[in-house]
Design a protein around this motif. Structure first.
Motif, PDB file in Angstrom:
ATOM      1  N   GLY A 158       2.479   4.626  -0.882  1.00 45.05           N
ATOM      2  CA  GLY A 158       2.423   5.080  -1.749  1.00 45.05           C
ATOM      3  C   GLY A 158       3.327   5.923  -2.481  1.00 45.05           C
ATOM      4  N   SER A 215       2.281   1.059  -4.271  1.00 41.33           N
ATOM      5  CA  SER A 215       1.321   1.551  -4.439  1.00 41.33           C
ATOM      6  C   SER A 215       0.764   2.570  -5.012  1.00 41.33           C
ATOM      7  CB  SER A 215       0.405   0.691  -4.191  1.00 41.33           C
ATOM      8  OG  SER A 215      -1.242   1.028  -4.744  1.00 41.33           O
ATOM      9  N   ASN A 216       0.320   3.102  -5.942  1.00 39.02           N
ATOM     10  CA  ASN A 216       0.136   4.712  -5.927  1.00 39.02           C
ATOM     11  C   ASN A 216      -1.963   4.324  -5.554  1.00 39.02           C
ATOM     12  OD1 ASN A 216       2.176   5.886  -5.599  1.00 39.02           O
ATOM     13  ND2 ASN A 216       2.049   6.619  -7.430  1.00 39.02           N
ATOM     14  N   ASP A 217      -2.294   3.538  -5.868  1.00 35.60           N
ATOM     15  CA  ASP A 217      -4.136   3.400  -5.495  1.00 35.60           C
ATOM     16  C   ASP A 217      -4.540   2.689  -4.732  1.00 35.60           C
ATOM     17  OD1 ASP A 217      -3.147   0.589  -5.927  1.00 35.60           O
ATOM     18  OD2 ASP A 217      -4.607   0.392  -8.473  1.00 35.60           O
ATOM     19  N   THR A 237       0.919  -1.213   0.277  1.00 37.81           N
ATOM     20  CA  THR A 237       0.405  -0.316   0.081  1.00 37.81           C
ATOM     21  C   THR A 237       0.556   1.676  -0.025  1.00 37.81           C
ATOM     22  OG1 THR A 237      -0.277  -0.044   2.314  1.00 37.81           O
ATOM     23  CG2 THR A 237      -1.913  -1.226   0.887  1.00 37.81           C
ATOM     24  N   ARG A 286      -4.832  -1.354  -4.134  1.00 39.50           N
ATOM     25  CA  ARG A 286      -5.766  -2.576  -5.002  1.00 39.50           C
ATOM     26  C   ARG A 286      -4.879  -2.881  -6.348  1.00 39.50           C
ATOM     27  NH1 ARG A 286      -8.725   1.959  -4.664  1.00 39.50           N
ATOM     28  NH2 ARG A 286      -8.096   3.410  -7.012  1.00 39.50           N
TER      29      ARG A 286
END
Length: 882
Positions: free
Chosen positions: A344, A348-350, A342, A353
């Motif tokens: 950022g 991940s950047n969403d 997770t 997801r």
């Protein structure tokens, strides 16, 4: 407007020390007097102790004969801080002063700030386990105000401030830049004077809350060596150290007193596994550490402190004096855990997801590699997609480097050096003069470990030198004093000082924007980006001052004093401050005292120009967010109301009573400090695209990672008020072998006004609550010293009131803490001490939601959350003559 709330209820080191001493001015300090020892069992805090002559602001002993006189004995501690007239006892002073002898500074803790925390109830120094730069130079405060509201003197000479700005300082200390007294070895001191009253009109900027005057030993013979070791009840945080002090004669009428301290302290861990990390482990991720994130005291290594105090008297009666120090230590602390699904800008950047997958060909400008999308379900990335990314040399994920995520470690190497020298004498007309030059420097060189500059992709280092903060000061001072009669004392002087703040360049990889930034990867060393060429720089400021004091003494014992100081700062103009104080005896041994004065504190060049990025946990978002602090004159800050900073201004009032004398004394003092134009960090402003572009244009390469920014502002007013009670009793019926002391402090701070545009109520709630409740309102200590044969026993019961913790966003109950210590002589020269800080192994109340961040206890606990500490100290002391 916010309404104010009502008042509430080891040989190489010795050689290095010799190098430090070479070339320093010889001096006579305190005219060669040997220390007068208190009688057995006498109250340490207010017991018999020899006369102090390292006068604050540049003192001069009032005597014509420069030869060393016999060792004096006193019935009560004599102090000089707070007045430039002749020294007087604590109870005769017109303002409240604590006189702490050296015997109270030997209680199993190498950190001087920690020792003062248990000796002076209005003095606070929080653990700062996750305090970023504040863990390197921990902020300390007096009377509930910021660290830079207290002036620090050494032998009456202004001590330079530390380089670190406490960007995360538990609310009260946020943005403060104060002196670091922990670089001074306690073994070098013969006492400390704590002036608990506003004194900017006497000593200049920073003395709004009060003054600490650290008095160096000046023995010309004898010495002491001590070895210490200890550990926490949990078995971690092991500590060892060696300290030594020796007095040497310099001719017939001079001395060199040398001190050394070296030690190391291990980290502690009071964590539980975070819920998100536990979820990853349950889902089959075997790379997650337990705990994923540590909460505890930092590692402190190579903690070296050297100090020298020198003096000499010449045939013409002129006394030369000087002191010098060098200190170095390495601090390593813990940062927040980065979840591998997770986080950022890295994984991940969403929001977890899908994984953030880097395209190597696109970063080279060679076109897309058509990397697969890796979907994350139930904390598990799609195995086939992840395997495809790992197998393709043109695609990558940081899960290849950190499959279990990572928790950066923030480090800082602090170095501190100072030298002060001067001379004092008397003109033919009886006017006493004291001229001195003092210079000091403090640097903090920062590093990040176990982290990445994600924008550099697979080529990123995992260890970074992110740059440094440096503070350098030099001051010149001339004091004059003259007694017109026995009842009229005049004093005055001039002072010039220059200070420089420096931001040193970090290694390029720590701040450079790499080719993967365009793909959404974060720029700069994750957790604390390095200082770029445009962020680095030097900023200077000079000031000059002229000041004067007058004190009148009446036949019936009353005393009235007045002080004024005109000071001019570059960039701020002139400021005039004054103070009135007095003492009136009543019937018997009772007297009233009080003071009224104005004060100021000029913003430091560091506060005016420093830039910082901190990864902070935002409770409302339950996520880590990159927040930047930018200069208030930045173009982006000006868009939101930023403007050049101005000095803080204060009005101080103190009213008190003194009773008793001899075996029993009691002082009670009410104080009130109204502080306007108070320096504070503004609320967080969300960055828009235009502001990001402007920050990038100003050289802030990490601006693309920032979610919010803030800056310093003067738009806050506060009122701090409270009560100090100090009592000491040596019962005559117990033959002076028992001494009992009680000290009590109640301090309340309320925000009385603020600018809603810069400190709006939506974000101000926690800020105001931190300002008002982050420190306990109530503190007290009850201490008993007991002589047992040739040995001594000490017991101290202290109480810390409730406080509000920012990380947990809740208020915690206060707790009592019991310290004990016993010292027994093995021979005339050797003694052994066994003791414990927090002997009952008391912890704060547990965090009701520890899985959120993994902290079992509140991080800002005022007495620490590592539990009981047990120590042994072996002491060898010798006495010689000469």
């Amino acid at each position: 407007m916010h309404q104010p709330k009502p008042l509430r209820s080891p040989l190489g080191a010795l050689l290095l020390l010799g190098v430090v001493l070479c070339g320093q001015a010889s001096a006579l300090a305190q005219d060669g007097r040997a220390e007068a020892r208190p009688a057995a069992g006498q109250a340490g805090r207010h017991g018999a102790e020899r006369e102090t002559e390292a006068e604050a602001g540049g003192g001069h002993p009032e005597q014509d004969d420069p030869a060393p006189p016999p060792t004096p004995q006193f019935d009560e501690e004599v102090v000089v801080v707070g007045s430039r007239a002749q020294p007087r006892s604590v109870t005769e002073s017109t303002v409240p002063i604590d006189a702490i002898p050296a015997a109270d500074l030997q209680q199993g803790d190498p950190n001087l700030a920690n020792q003062l925390r248990v000796l002076v109830p209005s003095f606070h120094v929080n653990p700062q386990e996750d305090g970023d730069m504040a863990a390197v130079v921990r902020p300390a405060s007096l009377r509930g105000l910021a660290p830079d509201h207290t002036l620090v003197l050494v032998n009456g000479k202004r001590r330079h401030r530390g380089a670190v700005i406490a960007w995360q300082g538990s609310g009260v200390a946020d943005g403060a830049q104060g002196s670091d007294i922990s670089t001074i070895p306690a073994i070098a001191l013969r006492g400390i004077e704590v002036l608990r009253d506003g004194a900017a009109a006497q000593y200049g900027s920073d003395a709004i809350a009060g003054v600490l005057n650290l008095l160096l030993k000046d023995d010309r013979s004898g010495g002491r060596v001590e070895l210490r070791s200890g550990t926490h009840a949990a078995g971690d945080g092991r500590e060892y150290g060696v300290a030594a002090n020796a007095g040497l004669p310099l001719g017939r009428a001079g001395f060199a007193n040398l001190s050394l301290e070296y030690g190391e302290t291990g980290s502690t861990d009071r964590s539980v596994q975070r819920a998100d990390a536990a979820g990853l482990i349950a889902a089959g991720n075997g790379h997650v550490r337990d705990p994923a994130q540590r909460w505890g005291a930092p590692d402190v290594g190579d903690d070296l402190k050297l100090f020298a105090n020198l003096g000499h008297v010449f045939a013409n009666g002129v006394q030369a004096y000087g002191h010098a120090n060098y200190a170095r230590r390495d601090v390593l602390t813990f940062f927040y855990y980065r979840n591998p699904n997770t986080r950022g800008g890295v994984f991940s950047n969403d929001g977890g997801r899908t994984l953030l997958v880097g395209d190597v060909l696109a970063a080279r400008g060679e076109g897309p590699a058509n990397c697969p999308t890796v979907v994350i379900e139930d904390d598990v990335p799609d195995p086939a997609g992840l395997e495809a990314v790992f197998a393709d040399p043109d695609c990558f994920s940081f899960q290849e480097l950190f499959p279990g995520g990572f928790a950066p470690r923030f480090g800082g190497i602090e170095r501190d050096v100072s030298v002060s020298g001067g001379a004092r004498g008397a003109f033919a007309g009886g006017v006493l003069w004291d001229a001195s030059v003092t210079a000091g420097a403090n640097t903090a060189d920062f590093s990040m470990r176990n982290t990445v500059n994600a924008s550099l992709g697979p080529a990123t280092p995992t260890t970074f030198d992110v740059g440094l903060y440096g503070q350098r000061e030099i001051g010149v001072n001339l004091d004059l004093r003259h007694s017109l009669t026995e009842r009229v004392h005049l004093a005055g002087g001039v002072e010039w000082r220059r200070e420089r703040f420096r931001i040193g360049l970090g290694q390029p990889e720590s701040w450079r924007q790499g080719p993967y930034a365009a793909q959404g990867f974060s720029v700069g060393s994750n957790g604390s980006p390095g200082f770029s060429p445009l962020a680095a720089g030097r900023w200077d400021r000079a000031h000059a001052a002229v000041y004067g004091d007058v004190e009148l003494r009446g036949e019936r014992g009353w005393v009235v004093g007045a002080a004024a100081r005109l000071e001019r700062y570059e960039g701020f103009g002139a400021t005039l401050n004054g103070k009135l104080s007095g003492r009136v005896p009543l019937s018997g041994s009772v007297a009233l005292r009080g003071s009224l004065g104005t004060g100021f504190r000029a913003p430091t060049p560091g506060q005016q120009n420093a830039f910082n990025v901190s990864t902070q946990y935002i409770a409302a978002l339950d996520d880590l967010v990159n927040n930047g602090t930018i200069p208030s004159t930045s173009a982006v800050a000006r868009l939101r109301g930023g403007r050049p900073l101005t000095p803080e201004r204060s009005v101080n009032v103190s009213v008190g009573a003194v009773a008793g004398g001899g075996p029993f004394t009691l002082t009670a003092d009410y104080f009130r400090i109204d502080l306007s134009d108070r320096l504070a960090l503004s609320r967080l402003f969300a960055l828009d695209a235009r502001e990001v572009d402007r920050l990038l244009a100003e050289g802030i390469t990490s601006a693309g990672n920032l979610a919010n920014f803030r800056f310093f502002t003067n738009d806050l007013e506060t009122r701090t008020q409270g009560l100090d009670l100090v009592t000491a009793w040596t019962p005559p019926s117990l033959d002076g072998e028992t001494a009992i002391g009680l000290v009590f402090n109640y301090t309340d701070t309320a925000a009385t006004d603020f600018n809603p545009a810069l400190l709006n109520p939506d974000q101000l709630a926690d800020r105001i609550r931190l300002l008002e409740e982050a420190l306990p309102n109530t503190r007290w200590n009850a201490t008993v010293h007991q002589a047992v044969g040739r040995g001594t026993l000490l017991g101290r019961l202290g109480y810390y009131g409730g406080w509000f913790d920012r990380r947990d966003a809740r208020r915690y109950r206060g707790k009592p803490i019991l310290d004990v210590e016993g010292t027994w002589p093995i021979s005339d020269a050797v003694s052994i001490t066994l003791g414990s800080r927090n002997v009952l192994n008391t912890y704060p109340d547990e965090n009701p939601d520890p899985g959120r961040l993994g902290n079992l206890y509140p991080p800002s606990t005022p007495f620490g959350f590592s539990g009981g500490f047990y120590y042994v100290r072996l002491n060898y002391q010798w006495r010689t003559t000469g």
